[in-house]
Design a protein around this motif. Sequence first.
Motif, PDB file in Angstrom:
ATOM      1  N   UNK A  81       6.464   8.590  -1.589  1.00 42.88           N
ATOM      2  CA  UNK A  81       7.761   8.387  -2.191  1.00 42.88           C
ATOM      3  C   UNK A  81       8.067   6.793  -2.235  1.00 42.88           C
ATOM      4  N   UNK A  82       7.388   5.839  -1.743  1.00 39.04           N
ATOM      5  CA  UNK A  82       7.964   4.521  -1.768  1.00 39.04           C
ATOM      6  C   UNK A  82       7.929   3.992  -3.473  1.00 39.04           C
ATOM      7  N   UNK A  83       7.032   4.903  -4.425  1.00 37.23           N
ATOM      8  CA  UNK A  83       7.393   4.462  -5.656  1.00 37.23           C
ATOM      9  C   UNK A  83       8.886   4.394  -6.112  1.00 37.23           C
ATOM     10  N   UNK A  84       9.382   5.097  -5.609  1.00 44.45           N
ATOM     11  CA  UNK A  84      11.158   5.269  -5.990  1.00 44.45           C
ATOM     12  C   UNK A  84      11.637   4.071  -5.672  1.00 44.45           C
ATOM     13  N   UNK A  85      11.214   3.373  -4.675  1.00 50.44           N
ATOM     14  CA  UNK A  85      11.819   1.927  -4.130  1.00 50.44           C
ATOM     15  C   UNK A  85      11.318   0.893  -5.587  1.00 50.44           C
ATOM     16  N   UNK A  86      10.070   0.990  -5.774  1.00 47.50           N
ATOM     17  CA  UNK A  86       9.397  -0.067  -6.861  1.00 47.50           C
ATOM     18  C   UNK A  86      10.133   0.356  -8.256  1.00 47.50           C
ATOM     19  N   UNK A  87      10.339   1.726  -8.727  1.00 43.36           N
ATOM     20  CA  UNK A  87      11.065   2.271  -9.704  1.00 43.36           C
ATOM     21  C   UNK A  87      12.494   1.592  -9.791  1.00 43.36           C
ATOM     22  N   UNK A  88      13.298   1.537  -8.727  1.00 42.01           N
ATOM     23  CA  UNK A  88      14.719   0.987  -8.583  1.00 42.01           C
ATOM     24  C   UNK A  88      14.615  -0.413  -9.125  1.00 42.01           C
ATOM     25  N   UNK A  89      13.658  -0.932  -8.469  1.00 38.55           N
ATOM     26  CA  UNK A  89      13.692  -2.736  -8.637  1.00 38.55           C
ATOM     27  C   UNK A  89      13.347  -2.998  -9.770  1.00 38.55           C
ATOM     28  N   UNK A  90      12.367  -2.117 -10.426  1.00 36.71           N
ATOM     29  CA  UNK A  90      12.040  -2.774 -11.697  1.00 36.71           C
ATOM     30  C   UNK A  90      12.803  -2.230 -13.018  1.00 36.71           C
ATOM     31  N   UNK A  91      13.214  -1.062 -12.822  1.00 37.81           N
ATOM     32  CA  UNK A  91      14.139  -0.437 -14.070  1.00 37.81           C
ATOM     33  C   UNK A  91      15.577  -0.111 -13.528  1.00 37.81           C
ATOM     34  N   UNK A  92      15.896  -0.406 -12.641  1.00 32.28           N
ATOM     35  CA  UNK A  92      17.351   0.018 -12.181  1.00 32.28           C
ATOM     36  C   UNK A  92      17.898   1.211 -12.881  1.00 32.28           C
ATOM     37  N   UNK A  93      17.159   2.335 -13.121  1.00 29.84           N
ATOM     38  CA  UNK A  93      17.894   3.657 -13.719  1.00 29.84           C
ATOM     39  C   UNK A  93      18.428   4.527 -12.600  1.00 29.84           C
ATOM     40  N   UNK A 126       0.916  -1.254  -0.038  1.00 34.25           N
ATOM     41  CA  UNK A 126       0.199   0.060  -0.006  1.00 34.25           C
ATOM     42  C   UNK A 126       0.775   1.188   0.106  1.00 34.25           C
ATOM     43  N   UNK A 127       2.177   1.148   0.336  1.00 36.64           N
ATOM     44  CA  UNK A 127       3.052   2.148   0.509  1.00 36.64           C
ATOM     45  C   UNK A 127       3.679   2.354  -0.970  1.00 36.64           C
ATOM     46  N   UNK A 128       3.318   1.658  -1.849  1.00 35.45           N
ATOM     47  CA  UNK A 128       4.023   1.664  -3.190  1.00 35.45           C
ATOM     48  C   UNK A 128       5.247   1.104  -3.539  1.00 35.45           C
ATOM     49  N   UNK A 129       5.702   0.103  -2.446  1.00 39.36           N
ATOM     50  CA  UNK A 129       7.214  -0.132  -2.537  1.00 39.36           C
ATOM     51  C   UNK A 129       7.066  -1.140  -3.584  1.00 39.36           C
ATOM     52  N   UNK A 130       6.410  -1.750  -4.195  1.00 36.12           N
ATOM     53  CA  UNK A 130       6.143  -2.825  -5.063  1.00 36.12           C
ATOM     54  C   UNK A 130       6.221  -4.141  -4.666  1.00 36.12           C
ATOM     55  N   UNK A 131       5.774  -5.129  -5.415  1.00 35.99           N
ATOM     56  CA  UNK A 131       5.619  -6.423  -4.861  1.00 35.99           C
ATOM     57  C   UNK A 131       6.619  -7.301  -4.379  1.00 35.99           C
ATOM     58  N   UNK A 132       7.782  -7.157  -5.391  1.00 35.69           N
ATOM     59  CA  UNK A 132       9.048  -7.922  -5.108  1.00 35.69           C
ATOM     60  C   UNK A 132       9.707  -7.374  -3.904  1.00 35.69           C
ATOM     61  N   UNK A 133       9.838  -5.892  -3.633  1.00 28.87           N
ATOM     62  CA  UNK A 133      10.377  -5.555  -2.341  1.00 28.87           C
ATOM     63  C   UNK A 133       9.621  -5.611  -1.077  1.00 28.87           C
ATOM     64  N   UNK A 134       8.096  -5.537  -1.283  1.00 27.57           N
ATOM     65  CA  UNK A 134       7.539  -5.987  -0.224  1.00 27.57           C
ATOM     66  C   UNK A 134       7.435  -7.265   0.201  1.00 27.57           C
TER      67      UNK A 134
END
Length: 315
Positions: free
Chosen positions: A272-284, A55-63
């Motif tokens: 801000x949790x979305x930045x974690x999901x982005x890092x996990x998915x795209x590694x940009x 729910x904090x947007x961290x993404x499924x893998x990280x959660x």
Amino acid sequence: MNDTTSEKSKISWWRRLSSGLKRTSSSIGTAVADLVTKRKLDRAMLDDIEDVLLRADLGTEVAARVAASVGVGRYDKSISADEVKSVVAAEVEKVLAPVAKSLVIDETRKPFVILVVGVNGSGKTTTIGKLAAKFSAEGRKVMLAAGDTFRAAAIDQLKIWGERTKSPVIAGAQGSDSASLAFNALSAAKEGKLDVLLVDTAGRLQNKSELMKELEKLVRVMRKVDDTTPHAVLLVLDATVGQNALSQVEAFHRTAGVTGLVMTKLDGTARGGILVALAEKHALPVHFIGVGEGIEDLAPFTARDFAQAIAGIEA
């Protein structure tokens, strides 16, 4: 700057970052505290912790990874909210550390061309102004190109930043061709032996294919002057948009070959949790984050500070 001043500015930056991520850290902290006071750690509690992080947007893998780490060696034991927060911070830092990279200006490229992309309202033009101020303070000669030719306000805003940072601005009339403008700006910057050219672009919505085509054209036309351009493509993301940031990264990366991210608007409403999901998915690479409108409110991204602020750990 002496050590005391530097320490003070570090503390004030930390405070702004912590308060900017308050929505995320509070939602995690409150929910975790609620869970751990009721029972000993079991599978159901780990599932609940995973849901909180989703729910904090961290993404499924990280959660899932954080929840699994919380469970290691702690089954059937009481666990404190602080213990869970430490695991959250440690696991989030592991995801963010590889993407926390400085934006390096290649001195052999004159000018070093930075194309700045993102949807309307993400803070693109303001970010360009702040970057111009930062590069100028480092002693670099900077030029700005007002390539967002759809919005008169964006052109005016860039001219103001040009005056503030004493940087020349190449701008056309509202509605003029942005690719031609970028071509002229790059030619002028080359001739003037400038160090950095920052190019603003229109705020393309990722579902507007004609606008994405225009962005491709802008890149194609600049390459007629210098086929190595752009040297960096920064995507500016508004931290309040949450999950929508994932589709923005995909669309812009496909069209413009994004090389790094800048996340803005980390104010109290940010997700801000979305930045974690982005890092996990795209590694940009994540180069900068912004917590406000001031020049000093754009700072290099550091994984540990961000991870601890998300987890709600006090500095």
